[in-house]
Design a protein around this motif. Structure first.
Motif, PDB file in Angstrom:
ATOM      1  N   GLU A  51     -68.824-119.172  10.801  1.00 36.06           N
ATOM      2  CA  GLU A  51     -69.553-119.803   9.689  1.00 36.06           C
ATOM      3  C   GLU A  51     -70.770-118.946   9.394  1.00 36.06           C
ATOM      4  O   GLU A  51     -71.432-118.496  10.332  1.00 36.06           O
ATOM      5  N   TYR A  52     -71.078-118.710   8.123  1.00 37.92           N
ATOM      6  CA  TYR A  52     -72.309-117.973   7.823  1.00 37.92           C
ATOM      7  C   TYR A  52     -72.844-118.271   6.429  1.00 37.92           C
ATOM      8  O   TYR A  52     -72.108-118.616   5.529  1.00 37.92           O
ATOM      9  N   ASN A  79     -72.863-116.592  20.133  1.00 38.68           N
ATOM     10  CA  ASN A  79     -73.892-117.352  19.411  1.00 38.68           C
ATOM     11  C   ASN A  79     -75.285-117.070  19.959  1.00 38.68           C
ATOM     12  O   ASN A  79     -76.256-117.006  19.199  1.00 38.68           O
ATOM     13  N   PRO A  97     -78.230-116.561  10.434  1.00 40.79           N
ATOM     14  CA  PRO A  97     -77.459-117.753  10.060  1.00 40.79           C
ATOM     15  C   PRO A  97     -75.950-117.475  10.123  1.00 40.79           C
ATOM     16  O   PRO A  97     -75.235-117.617   9.142  1.00 40.79           O
ATOM     17  N   VAL A  98     -75.514-117.050  11.299  1.00 42.87           N
ATOM     18  CA  VAL A  98     -74.098-116.766  11.573  1.00 42.87           C
ATOM     19  C   VAL A  98     -73.764-117.483  12.869  1.00 42.87           C
ATOM     20  O   VAL A  98     -74.496-117.336  13.852  1.00 42.87           O
ATOM     21  N   ALA A  99     -72.689-118.256  12.869  1.00 40.42           N
ATOM     22  CA  ALA A  99     -72.316-118.996  14.074  1.00 40.42           C
ATOM     23  C   ALA A  99     -70.816-118.889  14.300  1.00 40.42           C
ATOM     24  O   ALA A  99     -70.028-119.032  13.364  1.00 40.42           O
ATOM     25  N   VAL A 100     -70.445-118.622  15.546  1.00 45.58           N
ATOM     26  CA  VAL A 100     -69.024-118.634  15.921  1.00 45.58           C
ATOM     27  C   VAL A 100     -68.663-120.071  16.284  1.00 45.58           C
ATOM     28  O   VAL A 100     -69.248-120.656  17.195  1.00 45.58           O
ATOM     29  N   LEU A 101     -67.730-120.646  15.532  1.00 46.79           N
ATOM     30  CA  LEU A 101     -67.368-122.051  15.717  1.00 46.79           C
ATOM     31  C   LEU A 101     -66.274-122.224  16.764  1.00 46.79           C
ATOM     32  O   LEU A 101     -66.155-123.284  17.364  1.00 46.79           O
ATOM     33  N   ARG A 107     -72.722-130.577  17.707  1.00 42.94           N
ATOM     34  CA  ARG A 107     -71.803-129.466  17.962  1.00 42.94           C
ATOM     35  C   ARG A 107     -72.530-128.380  18.735  1.00 42.94           C
ATOM     36  O   ARG A 107     -73.757-128.312  18.702  1.00 42.94           O
ATOM     37  N   ALA A 155     -72.073-124.861  18.402  1.00 46.48           N
ATOM     38  CA  ALA A 155     -72.465-123.692  17.623  1.00 46.48           C
ATOM     39  C   ALA A 155     -73.701-124.019  16.784  1.00 46.48           C
ATOM     40  O   ALA A 155     -73.786-125.082  16.171  1.00 46.48           O
ATOM     41  N   PRO A 156     -74.685-123.098  16.747  1.00 52.60           N
ATOM     42  CA  PRO A 156     -75.926-123.354  15.999  1.00 52.60           C
ATOM     43  C   PRO A 156     -75.648-123.685  14.532  1.00 52.60           C
ATOM     44  O   PRO A 156     -74.738-123.126  13.925  1.00 52.60           O
ATOM     45  N   ALA A 157     -76.430-124.581  13.972  1.00 47.85           N
ATOM     46  CA  ALA A 157     -76.322-124.912  12.552  1.00 47.85           C
ATOM     47  C   ALA A 157     -76.729-123.689  11.733  1.00 47.85           C
ATOM     48  O   ALA A 157     -77.684-122.991  12.081  1.00 47.85           O
ATOM     49  N   THR A 158     -76.000-123.411  10.670  1.00 46.49           N
ATOM     50  CA  THR A 158     -76.406-122.317   9.780  1.00 46.49           C
ATOM     51  C   THR A 158     -76.903-122.893   8.453  1.00 46.49           C
ATOM     52  O   THR A 158     -78.029-122.657   8.062  1.00 46.49           O
ATOM     53  N   PHE A 159     -76.065-123.683   7.779  1.00 50.69           N
ATOM     54  CA  PHE A 159     -76.461-124.220   6.468  1.00 50.69           C
ATOM     55  C   PHE A 159     -77.506-125.318   6.589  1.00 50.69           C
ATOM     56  O   PHE A 159     -78.361-125.457   5.736  1.00 50.69           O
ATOM     57  N   ARG A 194     -79.699-125.767   9.073  1.00 53.66           N
ATOM     58  CA  ARG A 194     -80.741-125.458  10.050  1.00 53.66           C
ATOM     59  C   ARG A 194     -82.074-126.079   9.630  1.00 53.66           C
ATOM     60  O   ARG A 194     -82.504-125.921   8.502  1.00 53.66           O
TER      61      ARG A 194
END
Lengths: 255, 255
Positions: free
Chosen positions: A9-10, A80, A87-91, B118, B120-124, B126
């Motif tokens: 996700e990015y 991560n 603002p890039v996350a591996v889900l 979740r 994985a860090p939040a991107t959108f 955040r």
């Protein structure tokens, strides 16, 4: 070397796109740099769709080859950790066969395009929607979109720099709905196809917006399609609202 | 002087809260500065709820007194023009009576609290959600929340610096739902009351999170409430997930 599929996700805004470029930040480079923190050497990863500058992803899929056998959850956590604060996350991560390829094994791509029709500037979704100052007629846009479903020559809706061998594609779905968001009603366009031409989604959404605004008749979309020339397209929608929403494979590695 | 009600949306992160402060940016100051661009002088505006540092608003309501008779739409457009590029937007303006007061005329406040469970860090989202790394049991949280509905002494769920005359409030609603967001399933807490104590929503959500995580039994919420002491409260949830979602008046000025 074990191969892993990565679901990513990015936010698109900080990047010149997915693809690695000289002197400009890219999502690919960000992930390759994080991989190099885990296994120090040069990494090259492949993605299902090369998103343009400013285009977002909810579930881009890429693959990488590693030396060690990684537990998928630990690989996700480690990547991560090293991707912060981007603002890039591996889900999700999943082991895949040596001949599995994020791009060539893909059977379907799904895109979401978000439009926020309101006068007041977006605050929470700034840079994450295409904001327009007027209402859109969903019924008219659906009528226009109907002409684009199926197997067509999409030359009208293709960037002039598009490198695809053929402009003929099969568009399986355009769904247009109103969705209540944090900042009020949004219009969501969902498009689905085996593959897309360069700028195809933004060209289609930009054209349908003209129909929704009342500037074009729904039938003008059909005429634009059969014209088979780029000049017949409506304005290309900006990247801000576009998300690569998913990629489908014959055997979903993340299932 | 004609009085106007303003409906305002803002991101909390860049501000030390709603209320004007010496040497720190506030939402109130941002809007007063924009008003001074329209009618040059010192402006003082009042809001329905003084949100804390980092707390967001989807529909804060404030009122201001102006010299000129402004067309409400033009007033909104002019304020938004001068508020750029801050993440503050005026969603609506309406003329109100001279004795109408954004705070004292209000009959109900609604808050939304967003949790993103979740890894994985939040991107959108955040900074716009409280992100936690584990799942939450919605059924258990609803069972715990049930004890808080109604007329109670909320001393347990009140900041020690709270200036309200009485800790007794009537909580009309706590609704807990799972909502599909851009970045996956979120848990939304919606609370409604005539008025709230300082930190009441964040104290309640932080306590219910402990129940959802399985660390507290649902009945522990009842025991915390009747203890009537701050030390019985769970951890206070961070401001990131909190939104002032709406304010109700006997006569909705924006209707």
């Amino acid at each position: 070397m074990p191969r892993y599929a990565l679901k990513v996700e990015y936010q698109g805004a900080p990047f010149a796109g997915w693809q690695r470029q000289k002197d400009q930040p890219s999502v690919q480079e960000a992930i390759e740099t994080a991989l190099a923190r885990l296994e120090p050497r040069e990494h090259r990863i492949n993605a299902a769709g090369r998103t343009d500058a400013g285009v977002h992803a909810l579930a881009q899929v890429a693959h990488c080859d590693l030396m060690r056998d990684w537990d998928p959850f630990r690989l996700m956590e480690a990547l991560n950790h090293h991707l912060k604060p981007l603002p890039v996350a591996v889900l999700d991560c999943a082991p895949v066969a040596d001949d599995w390829h994020a791009r060539f094994s893909a059977r379907e791509r799904r895109y979401l395009f978000r439009v926020l029709p309101r006068r007041a500037p977006a605050t929470f979704a700034r840079g994450q929607v295409w904001q327009i100052g007027h209402a859109l007629d969903i019924g008219a846009m659906r009528e226009g979109a109907r002409h684009l479903i199926g197997h067509h020559d999409f030359t009208t809706f293709r960037a002039s720099i598009c490198q695809a061998a053929s402009p003929v594609k099969t568009l399986d779905e355009i769904t247009i709905t109103q969705v209540e968001g944090l900042s009020g009603a949004e219009i969501h366009f969902r498009l689905r196809a085996r593959s897309f031409l360069h700028n195809q989604v933004r060209s289609i959404v930009g054209t349908l917006e003209r129909v929704g605004a009342g500037a074009w008749e729904p039938d003008a979309v059909r005429r634009a399609l059969i014209a088979c020339e780029r000049a017949a397209c409506g304005p290309v929608a900006p990247p801000d609202g576009l998300y690569l929403a998913g990629v489908a494979y014959p055997d979903d590695p993340f299932a």
